[in-house]
Design a protein around this motif. Structure first.
Motif, PDB file in Angstrom:
ATOM      1  N   UNK A 136       5.916   2.033  -2.494  1.00 57.43           N
ATOM      2  CA  UNK A 136       6.623   1.015  -3.287  1.00 57.43           C
ATOM      3  C   UNK A 136       6.448  -0.343  -2.625  1.00 57.43           C
ATOM      4  N   UNK A 137       6.640  -0.397  -1.299  1.00 57.19           N
ATOM      5  CA  UNK A 137       6.515  -1.660  -0.570  1.00 57.19           C
ATOM      6  C   UNK A 137       5.087  -2.230  -0.695  1.00 57.19           C
ATOM      7  N   UNK A 138       4.092  -1.362  -0.546  1.00 57.12           N
ATOM      8  CA  UNK A 138       2.696  -1.796  -0.668  1.00 57.12           C
ATOM      9  C   UNK A 138       2.449  -2.445  -2.028  1.00 57.12           C
ATOM     10  N   UNK A 139       2.935  -1.795  -3.085  1.00 59.46           N
ATOM     11  CA  UNK A 139       2.704  -2.319  -4.433  1.00 59.46           C
ATOM     12  C   UNK A 139       3.501  -3.598  -4.682  1.00 59.46           C
ATOM     13  N   UNK A 140       4.721  -3.668  -4.165  1.00 63.57           N
ATOM     14  CA  UNK A 140       5.535  -4.888  -4.332  1.00 63.57           C
ATOM     15  C   UNK A 140       4.825  -6.067  -3.670  1.00 63.57           C
ATOM     16  N   UNK A 141       4.294  -5.844  -2.463  1.00 60.82           N
ATOM     17  CA  UNK A 141       3.584  -6.926  -1.753  1.00 60.82           C
ATOM     18  C   UNK A 141       2.325  -7.337  -2.517  1.00 60.82           C
ATOM     19  N   UNK A 142       1.611  -6.361  -3.078  1.00 61.28           N
ATOM     20  CA  UNK A 142       0.387  -6.642  -3.832  1.00 61.28           C
ATOM     21  C   UNK A 142       0.738  -7.449  -5.097  1.00 61.28           C
ATOM     22  N   UNK A 143       1.733  -6.955  -5.848  1.00 60.74           N
ATOM     23  CA  UNK A 143       2.110  -7.596  -7.116  1.00 60.74           C
ATOM     24  C   UNK A 143       2.585  -9.032  -6.899  1.00 60.74           C
ATOM     25  N   UNK A 144       3.371  -9.234  -5.817  1.00 57.29           N
ATOM     26  CA  UNK A 144       3.965 -10.555  -5.583  1.00 57.29           C
ATOM     27  C   UNK A 144       3.163 -11.395  -4.577  1.00 57.29           C
ATOM     28  N   UNK A 145       1.985 -10.874  -4.134  1.00 54.81           N
ATOM     29  CA  UNK A 145       1.142 -11.578  -3.153  1.00 54.81           C
ATOM     30  C   UNK A 145       1.923 -11.975  -1.900  1.00 54.81           C
ATOM     31  N   UNK A 146       2.604 -10.999  -1.305  1.00 56.07           N
ATOM     32  CA  UNK A 146       3.360 -11.254  -0.073  1.00 56.07           C
ATOM     33  C   UNK A 146       2.558 -10.644   1.073  1.00 56.07           C
ATOM     34  N   UNK A 147       2.138 -11.477   2.045  1.00 56.61           N
ATOM     35  CA  UNK A 147       1.267 -11.000   3.125  1.00 56.61           C
ATOM     36  C   UNK A 147       2.009 -10.131   4.135  1.00 56.61           C
ATOM     37  N   UNK A 148       3.156 -10.590   4.610  1.00 56.85           N
ATOM     38  CA  UNK A 148       3.854  -9.901   5.703  1.00 56.85           C
ATOM     39  C   UNK A 148       4.680  -8.730   5.177  1.00 56.85           C
ATOM     40  N   UNK A 149       4.918  -7.724   6.042  1.00 50.57           N
ATOM     41  CA  UNK A 149       5.819  -6.631   5.639  1.00 50.57           C
ATOM     42  C   UNK A 149       7.187  -7.182   5.235  1.00 50.57           C
ATOM     43  N   UNK A 150       7.803  -6.566   4.257  1.00 47.04           N
ATOM     44  CA  UNK A 150       9.119  -7.014   3.785  1.00 47.04           C
ATOM     45  C   UNK A 150      10.177  -6.170   4.491  1.00 47.04           C
ATOM     46  N   UNK A 151      11.054  -6.840   5.244  1.00 50.37           N
ATOM     47  CA  UNK A 151      12.078  -6.119   6.002  1.00 50.37           C
ATOM     48  C   UNK A 151      13.443  -6.717   5.721  1.00 50.37           C
ATOM     49  N   UNK A 152      14.539  -5.934   5.668  1.00 54.81           N
ATOM     50  CA  UNK A 152      14.540  -4.477   5.628  1.00 54.81           C
ATOM     51  C   UNK A 152      14.031  -3.949   4.282  1.00 54.81           C
ATOM     52  N   UNK A 153      13.881  -2.639   4.192  1.00 57.00           N
ATOM     53  CA  UNK A 153      13.277  -2.015   3.019  1.00 57.00           C
ATOM     54  C   UNK A 153      14.138  -2.244   1.768  1.00 57.00           C
ATOM     55  N   UNK A 154      15.447  -2.498   1.944  1.00 56.92           N
ATOM     56  CA  UNK A 154      16.345  -2.781   0.821  1.00 56.92           C
ATOM     57  C   UNK A 154      15.841  -3.979   0.006  1.00 56.92           C
ATOM     58  N   UNK A 155      15.199  -4.929   0.695  1.00 55.19           N
ATOM     59  CA  UNK A 155      14.712  -6.133   0.014  1.00 55.19           C
ATOM     60  C   UNK A 155      13.536  -5.782  -0.896  1.00 55.19           C
ATOM     61  N   UNK A 156      12.579  -4.981  -0.386  1.00 53.68           N
ATOM     62  CA  UNK A 156      11.438  -4.644  -1.259  1.00 53.68           C
ATOM     63  C   UNK A 156      11.900  -3.733  -2.393  1.00 53.68           C
ATOM     64  N   UNK A 157      12.916  -2.891  -2.147  1.00 54.81           N
ATOM     65  CA  UNK A 157      13.465  -2.073  -3.236  1.00 54.81           C
ATOM     66  C   UNK A 157      14.103  -2.948  -4.323  1.00 54.81           C
ATOM     67  N   UNK A 158      14.772  -4.016  -3.902  1.00 55.26           N
ATOM     68  CA  UNK A 158      15.405  -4.926  -4.873  1.00 55.26           C
ATOM     69  C   UNK A 158      14.345  -5.682  -5.667  1.00 55.26           C
ATOM     70  N   UNK A 159      13.260  -6.091  -4.982  1.00 51.91           N
ATOM     71  CA  UNK A 159      12.159  -6.769  -5.685  1.00 51.91           C
ATOM     72  C   UNK A 159      11.495  -5.809  -6.671  1.00 51.91           C
ATOM     73  N   UNK A 160      11.317  -4.544  -6.256  1.00 49.51           N
ATOM     74  CA  UNK A 160      10.717  -3.532  -7.141  1.00 49.51           C
ATOM     75  C   UNK A 160      11.574  -3.348  -8.393  1.00 49.51           C
TER      76      UNK A 160
END
Lengths: 188, 188
Positions: B123-147
């Motif tokens: 999920x995190x990999x795809x969120x970063x790809x979709x939103x063009x975010x280079x760095x890992x998104x931390x904590x994981x709650x944030x990438x879940x909210x973006x997803x």
């Protein structure tokens, strides 16, 4: 001391306001239900419930709000809505600067009937006796909320951080309460 | 259209704000976490979380608030707090007159990865790809909210009351989403 008890629920949330008059006497001040319609979306239902809870707090100005503690193991069909309304009640109290206490169903039953395993009819009978209410209290959420408020008023001196009283110095109901509380602590 | 996604939690609540730019493109607007301390009483924690949620809504002015649906069968240790924060998020949106949508974790995973059984890393990999975010998104709650916000933007035309699109006209991710949605409906 005036306590507003909340028996949380999304469709029907019981409210019971009770005031202490001496160490082992309590009087009924007001009670009722806060309701929302199952036909509406959850966010609108929560808004309706939160608005009514605010009105109760502003009208009754309690010294404490006592909320029944919700456990994850409760009724699967309703536990999420019940937890959410318990959360709204705690939030409403915090926004009004009113202290919040939570009590388990076992503590409440023990406080009013002397037994943590009492059924709803027994709780209602004792609530009516304690508060001198002649007619049956309907719906049952209201008598549960009143029982919660009585439970908070009658909690043993040792509860919620005060000095602990030896079990022998307690009334039977207080002793059952203390034992239920200890059992609940062990299960946490 | 601007969506504010909420991954509810009492200790850490993920927030992700995403805006649609065309039919299958989304951009990252803002994201972060709302936190409360486990050392504080629950009513004070709920007050802290509700206050921060209000600030997010007032700053970001989303068109929709998308909240992850909480199930009674979830983690027993945290489900009550999670349900309560989901309730606060819905209440905050309703108080601001902002429409609320809920999506299941399966719908969210299917929307961003094409599979309702994807793990958090995927999920995190795809969120970063979709939103063009280079760095890992931390904590994981944030990438879940973006997803969750992306899931709401990309839901099939048939979802939430619009006209239903035949499965063949959907992208693989949309098809998986529609199937996950149907499965979730059956389980209700």
């Amino acid at each position: 001391m005036r306590v507003l008890g909340v028996d949380p629920g999304l469709t029907r949330c019981g409210i019971g306001v009770v005031e202490a008059v001496g160490p082992r006497r309590a009087v009924h001040v007001a009670s009722g239900v806060v309701t929302s319609s199952a036909d509406d979306d959850v966010d609108q239902r929560l808004l309706v419930v939160a608005t009514q809870l605010d009105e109760w707090l502003e009208e009754q100005v309690p010294d404490v709000v006592a909320v029944e503690q919700v456990f994850a193991q409760a009724n699967v069909r309703t536990v999420i809505g019940t937890a959410q309304v318990a959360g709204l009640a705690m939030l409403a109290a915090a926004r009004h600067g009113i202290p919040v206490a939570t009590h388990t169903p076992t503590e409440v039953k023990a406080a009013v009937t002397g037994s943590g395993r009492a059924d709803k009819a027994q709780v209602q009978t004792m609530v009516r006796k304690i508060l001198s209410i002649d007619a049956p209290i309907r719906p049952v959420d209201v008598s549960d909320a009143l029982a919660l408020a009585i439970c908070h008023l009658w909690r043993p001196a040792g509860a919620l951080g005060g000095p602990r009283r030896p079990l022998g110095a307690m009334t039977p109901a207080q002793r059952a309460w203390a034992q239920a509380e200890q059992a609940a602590r062990r299960n946490r």
